[in-house]
Design a protein around this motif. Structure first.
Motif, PDB file in Angstrom:
ATOM      1  N   LYS A   1     -30.979  36.943  -0.860  1.00 38.57           N
ATOM      2  CA  LYS A   1     -30.374  35.664  -0.487  1.00 38.57           C
ATOM      3  C   LYS A   1     -31.258  34.825   0.440  1.00 38.57           C
ATOM      4  O   LYS A   1     -31.062  33.610   0.531  1.00 38.57           O
ATOM      5  CB  LYS A   1     -29.009  35.905   0.186  1.00 38.57           C
ATOM      6  CG  LYS A   1     -29.078  36.683   1.487  1.00 38.57           C
ATOM      7  CD  LYS A   1     -27.673  36.901   2.040  1.00 38.57           C
ATOM      8  CE  LYS A   1     -27.715  37.695   3.344  1.00 38.57           C
ATOM      9  NZ  LYS A   1     -26.343  37.894   3.896  1.00 38.57           N
TER      10      LYS A   1
ATOM     11  N   ASN B   1     -31.389  30.941  -3.897  1.00 41.72           N
ATOM     12  CA  ASN B   1     -30.027  30.405  -3.762  1.00 41.72           C
ATOM     13  C   ASN B   1     -29.119  31.046  -4.814  1.00 41.72           C
ATOM     14  O   ASN B   1     -29.514  31.191  -5.976  1.00 41.72           O
ATOM     15  CB  ASN B   1     -30.026  28.887  -3.990  1.00 41.72           C
ATOM     16  CG  ASN B   1     -30.859  28.147  -2.965  1.00 41.72           C
ATOM     17  OD1 ASN B   1     -30.757  28.389  -1.764  1.00 41.72           O
ATOM     18  ND2 ASN B   1     -31.704  27.221  -3.433  1.00 41.72           N
TER      19      ASN B   1
ATOM     20  N   GLU C   1     -27.588  39.835  -4.544  1.00 35.58           N
ATOM     21  CA  GLU C   1     -27.529  38.667  -3.659  1.00 35.58           C
ATOM     22  C   GLU C   1     -27.854  39.043  -2.215  1.00 35.58           C
ATOM     23  O   GLU C   1     -28.600  38.325  -1.530  1.00 35.58           O
ATOM     24  CB  GLU C   1     -26.130  38.040  -3.736  1.00 35.58           C
ATOM     25  CG  GLU C   1     -25.926  36.863  -2.796  1.00 35.58           C
ATOM     26  CD  GLU C   1     -24.513  36.334  -2.858  1.00 35.58           C
ATOM     27  OE1 GLU C   1     -24.047  35.786  -1.839  1.00 35.58           O
ATOM     28  OE2 GLU C   1     -23.863  36.468  -3.911  1.00 35.58           O
ATOM     29  N   GLN C   2     -27.306  40.162  -1.735  1.00 39.38           N
ATOM     30  CA  GLN C   2     -27.570  40.579  -0.366  1.00 39.38           C
ATOM     31  C   GLN C   2     -29.040  40.911  -0.137  1.00 39.38           C
ATOM     32  O   GLN C   2     -29.574  40.744   0.966  1.00 39.38           O
ATOM     33  CB  GLN C   2     -26.711  41.803  -0.019  1.00 39.38           C
ATOM     34  CG  GLN C   2     -25.218  41.527   0.034  1.00 39.38           C
ATOM     35  CD  GLN C   2     -24.875  40.431   1.028  1.00 39.38           C
ATOM     36  OE1 GLN C   2     -25.207  40.500   2.214  1.00 39.38           O
ATOM     37  NE2 GLN C   2     -24.214  39.384   0.546  1.00 39.38           N
TER      38      GLN C   2
END
Length: 261
Positions: A168, A172, A164-165
């Motif tokens: 992102k 989404n 995610e990091q």
């Protein structure tokens, strides 16, 4: 009566010998007395020096040694009593103990967080994009269905966070709690039977594939890379690993309609 001054006490003491001599002369009959002139000086009676009760006599070396020995014994006895008396911690020691306890508690908490890479499901949910926003901002989306009681969900949280990091800004990442009755329709729409359930959606919100349960991190990463690159399909469209049953969910009412948890 003759009186002699005492140099020891400062008192005037009578000369007892002179008094006794006078008594003897009175008791002798008058016929037996012979008057003879006495020659020479009258001697003063001897006087014994008597010290007052409260005066201090000079100590000899032997007495001084005994006194020193007595004082040493008293000091030794006092020291042994002090050694036998339990000592209680002062305020500084109590503060140090409290500080060490706090440090130990923080260390225990940190070690527990490190078991899961220092990331929890609550951290992921706090940073997640709201579902309604994800469907309207024109970016591809990864929807994770999860529950706080799900062991596999907690185990995979660090890997999800790392991906995610990294992506992102282009993808989404949405978190939907299956215990929340708000998401009943989405659970039916995506056919969620086990969790964690990851649904991969293109820019228009169409599902391209899903991954369920405990699987290697690479499966999840490959699908996210495909979405970020704008590909029409994902490498792992339907893969199932070890998961927790969604039938075990603990349903609760939503207190905040905007909540995505």
């Amino acid at each position: 009566m003759a009186v002699v001054a005492s140099r020891c006490t400062g008192l005037l003491l009578p000369d007892l010998r002179t008094s006794l001599a006078g008594l003897r002369r009175r008791s002798t009959p008058a016929s037996s007395l012979s008057l003879r002139p006495r020659r020479g000086r009258r001697r003063l009676g001897s006087l014994a020096c008597v010290a007052p009760p409260d005066s201090a006599e000079p100590q000899t070396d032997e007495q001084a040694a005994k006194d020193d020995s007595t004082e040493d014994k008293a000091e030794t006895s006092s020291a042994s009593q002090d050694a036998g008396t339990p000592t209680f911690p002062n305020k500084d020691l109590s503060r140090r103990i409290a500080l060490l306890s706090t440090i130990a508690a923080v260390g225990l908490f940190a070690s527990q967080r490190l078991d899961f890479g220092g990331v929890s499901l609550k951290d992921l949910a706090a940073n997640a994009t709201p579902y309604e926003e994800a469907l309207s901002n024109g970016k591809p989306t990864v929807v994770e269905f999860y529950a706080d009681w799900c062991e596999v969900c907690r185990e995979l949280a660090p890997d999800v966070y790392k991906v995610e990091q990294q992506y992102k800004d282009r993808v989404n990442f949405v978190m939907l709690n299956v215990d929340n009755t708000k998401w009943e329709q989405e659970l039916d729409e995506f056919g969620v039977e086990g969790i964690p359930h990851f649904a991969f959606l293109d820019k228009e919100g169409n599902e391209e594939g899903n991954v369920v349960g405990r699987l290697p991190k690479q499966y999840f990463l490959d699908n996210v890379v495909a979405l970020a690159s704008g590909e029409s399909t994902v490498p792992h469209a339907r893969v199932v690993g070890q998961f927790s049953s969604a039938e075990s969910r603990k349903v609760h009412q939503v207190s905040d309609p905007r909540s995505h948890g």
